[in-house]
Each structure stands twice: as structure tokens, then as C-alpha cells.
Design a protein around this motif. Structure first.
Motif, mmCIF file in Angstrom:
data_model
loop_
_atom_site.group_PDB
_atom_site.id
_atom_site.type_symbol
_atom_site.label_atom_id
_atom_site.label_comp_id
_atom_site.label_asym_id
_atom_site.label_seq_id
_atom_site.Cartn_x
_atom_site.Cartn_y
_atom_site.Cartn_z
ATOM 1 N N SER A 1 0.818 -1.217 0.000
ATOM 2 C CA SER A 1 0.000 0.000 0.000
ATOM 3 C C SER A 1 0.851 1.266 0.000
ATOM 4 O O SER A 1 1.780 1.425 0.795
ATOM 5 C CB SER A 1 -0.914 0.008 1.230
ATOM 6 O OG SER A 1 -1.578 1.248 1.345
ATOM 7 N N SER B 1 4.822 5.881 3.606
ATOM 8 C CA SER B 1 3.797 4.969 3.094
ATOM 9 C C SER B 1 3.548 3.857 4.102
ATOM 10 O O SER B 1 4.442 3.474 4.870
ATOM 11 C CB SER B 1 4.244 4.370 1.759
ATOM 12 O OG SER B 1 5.301 3.455 1.948
ATOM 13 N N TYR B 2 2.324 3.336 4.103
ATOM 14 C CA TYR B 2 1.994 2.256 5.030
ATOM 15 C C TYR B 2 2.829 1.011 4.745
ATOM 16 O O TYR B 2 3.153 0.254 5.664
ATOM 17 C CB TYR B 2 0.503 1.928 4.939
ATOM 18 C CG TYR B 2 -0.397 2.887 5.692
ATOM 19 C CD1 TYR B 2 0.024 4.180 6.015
ATOM 20 C CD2 TYR B 2 -1.677 2.507 6.082
ATOM 21 C CE1 TYR B 2 -0.807 5.046 6.704
ATOM 22 C CE2 TYR B 2 -2.515 3.374 6.778
ATOM 23 C CZ TYR B 2 -2.077 4.643 7.084
ATOM 24 O OH TYR B 2 -2.890 5.507 7.777
ATOM 25 N N GLU C 1 -5.086 -1.645 7.269
ATOM 26 C CA GLU C 1 -4.921 -1.257 5.864
ATOM 27 C C GLU C 1 -4.068 -2.260 5.097
ATOM 28 O O GLU C 1 -4.360 -2.592 3.944
ATOM 29 C CB GLU C 1 -4.274 0.135 5.793
ATOM 30 C CG GLU C 1 -3.720 0.536 4.430
ATOM 31 C CD GLU C 1 -4.803 0.807 3.390
ATOM 32 O OE1 GLU C 1 -4.476 0.818 2.178
ATOM 33 O OE2 GLU C 1 -5.976 1.019 3.780
ATOM 34 N N THR D 1 6.067 8.610 13.026
ATOM 35 C CA THR D 1 4.629 8.797 12.783
ATOM 36 C C THR D 1 3.935 9.826 13.668
ATOM 37 O O THR D 1 2.821 10.253 13.326
ATOM 38 C CB THR D 1 3.883 7.458 12.968
ATOM 39 O OG1 THR D 1 3.986 7.039 14.344
ATOM 40 C CG2 THR D 1 4.465 6.371 12.077
ATOM 41 N N ILE E 1 -2.716 1.119 10.453
ATOM 42 C CA ILE E 1 -1.749 0.611 9.472
ATOM 43 C C ILE E 1 -1.939 -0.888 9.271
ATOM 44 O O ILE E 1 -1.985 -1.376 8.132
ATOM 45 C CB ILE E 1 -0.306 0.900 9.935
ATOM 46 C CG1 ILE E 1 -0.043 2.403 9.975
ATOM 47 C CG2 ILE E 1 0.708 0.219 9.009
ATOM 48 C CD1 ILE E 1 1.279 2.766 10.627
ATOM 49 N N LYS F 1 -0.561 4.148 0.642
ATOM 50 C CA LYS F 1 -1.303 5.086 1.492
ATOM 51 C C LYS F 1 -0.392 5.756 2.503
ATOM 52 O O LYS F 1 0.546 5.153 3.024
ATOM 53 C CB LYS F 1 -2.428 4.346 2.219
ATOM 54 C CG LYS F 1 -3.287 5.256 3.098
ATOM 55 C CD LYS F 1 -4.418 4.485 3.780
ATOM 56 C CE LYS F 1 -5.241 5.397 4.676
ATOM 57 N NZ LYS F 1 -6.352 4.677 5.340
ATOM 58 N N ARG F 2 -0.682 7.022 2.787
ATOM 59 C CA ARG F 2 0.020 7.779 3.830
ATOM 60 C C ARG F 2 -1.004 8.337 4.812
ATOM 61 O O ARG F 2 -2.172 8.540 4.447
ATOM 62 C CB ARG F 2 0.829 8.933 3.226
ATOM 63 C CG ARG F 2 1.897 8.477 2.246
ATOM 64 C CD ARG F 2 2.657 9.658 1.648
ATOM 65 N NE ARG F 2 3.570 9.214 0.613
ATOM 66 C CZ ARG F 2 4.794 8.728 0.827
ATOM 67 N NH1 ARG F 2 5.246 8.651 2.070
ATOM 68 N NH2 ARG F 2 5.547 8.323 -0.169
ATOM 69 N N GLN F 3 -0.554 8.578 6.030
ATOM 70 C CA GLN F 3 -1.469 9.095 7.042
ATOM 71 C C GLN F 3 -2.138 10.379 6.556
ATOM 72 O O GLN F 3 -1.476 11.290 6.051
ATOM 73 C CB GLN F 3 -0.717 9.370 8.347
ATOM 74 C CG GLN F 3 -1.628 9.740 9.508
ATOM 75 C CD GLN F 3 -0.882 9.821 10.832
ATOM 76 O OE1 GLN F 3 0.308 9.593 10.885
ATOM 77 N NE2 GLN F 3 -1.580 10.135 11.897
#
Length: 446
Positions: free
Chosen positions: A8, A181-182, A225, A168, A222, A10-12
Motif C-alpha cells: 500500500s 507509506s503504510y 490497511e 509517525t 496501518i 497510502k500515507r497518514q
């Protein structure tokens, strides 16, 4: 676990999905992770943090910074080699989602670069010193004010959990910390569990813990996800590892085994004859005898053997991973890769020699004793002043002490747990040299 979910981007704070096939390959998200780590102040501080020899003035001895860079290089190779085979085995990852073998290398390289970012000054003795201040020192007074898991967080202070926080934790203007990134954060999380229960199983993922109570909510986000497999019940939080965390761990294992050994030889703590005796077992199929004999300095000879040894161990770790990929994805592989390879016995022999001759050498022990005193004094001084101010009973000395805190650590915290952990975070970010300087300032020493 599914690779397309494990990778993934994805970021926060993301509000829309990031797709690999829409990424700009000149500025790939996983490579951005690497850049963000390397430009961070927490990473920069590793240049003056102990790897083996605390406060060493010898130029060829590794610091946490050089160690982290080397682990990252080895991790990149591991990731690319594994990624090539994974893409061949699961072509839909490329054809449908757009992933490349280098994505695996970039993720592991970034996570490996950050793997020691949360370690306090003075090496692993620094972690123990922080924990023991609360367990056996003046910090015992706070136990009645904390939950069992909060107390475990600080009495068993863990560099991996601290690293997760540094990467984080939000501060004003920096929501989500570095916003990695996750996938990279998943690969970073070698121990995806909270501090209690402590070592509930022999699974390598349960050996330590990976997040503090204050970071639990984001950690779970995390894990969900990425599709990590939950392995704890009730109120206890824990997951099986992200598969690429095995490669980050292997890169670290390979580097500290071989390169700490090299440092010991260059320092004269281990005789050069041992290098040939121990390393030849790893490189006997690759060493060119004529080339080895042509090298005239000890440093060059050891460097040659070290390079060949790392190459052998990389190949071995890749083979172990690929042979067990299905078990790893099913959350049923409870071992470190290097503990199951063809060179496991040889690595154990080298580590045993390093423990006896390097980690327990008089130089290391003497400086660790100094480190304990310094960390104890810093924690006692700043915890007392910070809590006194929060409770409205600060002295003039407390106010002066608090002016020594960097601006980003001057923020007020509501709970006792948050305040204590805040000071632990501060002490952990200090370099060895800065910790000594601050100690001298507080004690009035020259």
C-alpha cells in the motif's frame, strides 16, 4: 495476506487511494519514504550514536548512521532479489497493479534505513538505562499513576517502538510525522505488538514490542490497511509480521554479524587469524586465493572477506524467504530468516566470538557504565522538572532546567504517562556527545 494490499502506498491523512500504476516513476512514493528518512533530524543524529563502541574516537568504527546506511544497502538488494521472483510468480502484481521488482527494494531500503532511528544514546545499554531508571531508580514513584501497559512501555523502553513514534507522531505543522507509506511502515514494524503480554510465544514477532500505548490507534490503522493477520485476543493487540519485515531484519542481522566482527578485528579486539577461520566458512566457494594473498593490509583483507560474506548471506536469506513465501503470507513463519539458513551455525559462531571479545570488552563496559549514569541523571532532572511544572509546584531550578529542552519538546502534556514518555523521547533523540554535554551542564562537571 495479499501482496497488492501489503504494498500500500497510502500515507497518514490520505483522503483518496494511491494507485501504483498512476505513480510517477521519477518520484516513486516508496523512494520518497527513503528521502524523508534521510533528511530527518532523527536520522541525522545517528552520526553520533553508538553502534558497538560508545564514544569511540576511532574513525573506522561504525556509528548508528553508517550501520543504518549499510543495512539499507543490503536491504535494497534483498528486496529487489525477492521482488523479482515475486513478480514472476504473481504477474498480476505488475500487469494489473503496476508494481515492479524495484518497489520491493525501495520499501525494504527505506524501512531498513530507519530501523535504528529510535535507539537512544550509548547503544542498547541506553534502552536498558531508561527502563531501569523507572524500574529501580527514582522513577519507581510513578508506577501507581500508570496502567500496567503504560508502565511496561517505560520500564522496558524499546527502540523499535520509539522509532515508530518518531516516524509517525504528529506535532503542530507536521501531522503524521514523516508521513511514510503504510508499506514502508509495515516493513519497519519487526515486532507488531504492544508491550504486554511480554514474549507470549517463541514467535520472532513476539520477541519485543513495536509501539507505545499512545501510538496504538494509528498502529492498528496501518495493520488493518495492510491486511496483517491479528494474532492476539481480547484487549491485547498484536499481529503477524508484514512479509518485508523479515527482509529488514535479515539485513540488520547480516550487517551487525559481519561488520561488528570486522570492527572488532580492526580494533585489535579479535585476532586477524579468526577472520580467515570464521569468514572462510561463508566464502569458501567465492574467495579468490591469489587476490586475497595480494592484499597487503589487514583492513583490505578483512574488507574483501566481509564483502564476500555479505553476498553469501544475502543469497541465503533470499532463498529462505522464497522457499517459505506461502507460510509467511499465511502468518505461519515464526522464525528469523537467518536462523533457518545454510549459514546459521557460522553466524552464531561469529556472534559468540563478538559477544566475548567486543561487546563485553573493558572499553565497552567502562563507557556503558558512564552512559548509565548520564541517562539516569538526565531522566531524573527533566522528569522531575517537567512534572513539577505540570502540577504547578515548579521551583526556579525546574524552570531553568526546562529552558534546556529544545522548542519542540517544550509542549505541555496532560497525563503523567504522556509526560514521562515525552521526556524519554527527548533523551532518546540525544546523540552520545550531546548527552555528555548536557550531563556536564547539569552536574557542573568540566
Amino acid at each position: 495476506m495479499q501482496w497488492e494490499q501489503l504494498l500500500s502506498l497510502k500515507r497518514q491523512g490520505d483522503t483518496s487511494k494511491r494507485l501504483r500504476k498512476e505513480q510517477d516513476d521519477t518520484r516513486l512514493g516508496f523512494e520518497v519514504d527513503y528521502d524523508r528518512v534521510i533528511f530527518s533530524s532523527a536520522f541525522r543524529s545517528l552520526q553520533d550514536k553508538t553502534q558497538v563502541i560508545p564514544l569511540s574516537k576511532t574513525d573506522f568504527v561504525h556509528t548508528r548512521l553508517t550501520h543504518s546506511l549499510e543495512v539499507s544497502v543490503v536491504g535494497r538488494s534483498l528486496g529487489r532479489l525477492v521482488g523479482k521472483k515475486i513478480i514472476e510468480k504473481h504477474p498480476y502484481l505488475h500487469d494489473v497493479h503496476g508494481y515492479h521488482m524495484n518497489d520491493f527494494g525501495a520499501i525494504v531500503a527505506a524501512a531498513a534505513l530507519a530501523h535504528d532511528i529510535g535507539n537512544p544514546p550509548f547503544g542498547h545499554s541506553g534502552e536498558k538505562a531508561i527502563g531501569e531508571y523507572f524500574k529501580t531508580g527514582n522513577g519507581q514513584q510513578y508506577k501507581v499513576l500508570l496502567t500496567d501497559k503504560e508502565w511496561q512501555d517505560i520500564t522496558d523502553f524499546e527502540g523499535n517502538a520509539n522509532g515508530f513514534n518518531l516516524l509517525t507522531a504528529s506535532r503542530p505543522g507536521t501531522e503524521g510525522g514523516l508521513r511514510l507509506s503504510y508499506a514502508t511502515l509495515g516493513a519497519f514494524m519487526k515486532y507488531p505488538k504492544e508491550s504486554l503480554p511480554k514474549k507470549p510465544t517463541s514467535n520472532i514477532a513476539d520477541k519485543k514490542y513495536g509501539f507505545f500505548q499512545c501510538d496504538k490507534e494509528f498502529f492498528i490503522d496501518i495493520a488493518v490497511e495492510l491486511g496483517l493477520i491479528k494474532n492476539k485476543t481480547g484487549n491485547d493487540i498484536g499481529f503477524e509480521r508484514h512479509p518485508l519485515a523479515y527482509l529488514v531484519e535479515a539485513a540488520d542481522d547480516i550487517c551487525y554479524t559481519i561488520i561488528d566482527f570486522e570492527d572488532g578485528i580492526n580494533l585489535g579486539l579479535i585476532q586477524e587469524e579468526y577472520a580467515l577461520e570464521y569468514l572462510i566458512k561463508l566464502v569458501k566457494d567465492k574467495v579468490q586465493v591469489d587476490k586475497y594473498k595480494s592484499l597487503t593490509t589487514k583492513e583490505d583483507r578483512i574488507s574483501y572477506l566481509r564483502a564476500l560474506a555479505i553476498s553469501s548471506l544475502i543469497s541465503d536469506a533470499v532463498n529462505v524467504f522464497l522457499e517459505n513465501e506461502e507460510l509467511i503470507l499465511a502468518g505461519k513463519y515464526p522464525y528469523a530468516l537467518t536462523s533457518q539458513g545454510k549459514y546459521t551455525a557460522q553466524m552464531e559462531d561469529i556472534i559468540k566470538l563478538s559477544v566475548n571479545n567486543i561487546y563485553r570488552s573493558r572499553e565497552v563496559v567502562e563507557k556503558e557504565v558512564i552512559g548509565y549514569r548520564i541517562i539516569n541523571t538526565l531522566l531524573d532532572t527533566f522528569c522531575t522538572a517537567y512534572n513539577n511544572k505540570a502540577e504547578g509546584r515548579e521551583s526556579n531550578y525546574d524552570l531553568l532546567v526546562l529552558k534546556l529542552l529544545p522548542e519542540r519538546f517544550a509542549a505541555e502534556k496532560m497525563s503523567v504517562y504522556d509526560r514521562l514518555l515525552h521526556i524519554c523521547h527527548f533523551v532518546s533523540t540525544l546523540t552520545d556527545g550531546k548527552a555528555v554535554l548536557l550531563y556536564n551542564t547539569i552536574t557542573g562537571a568540566k
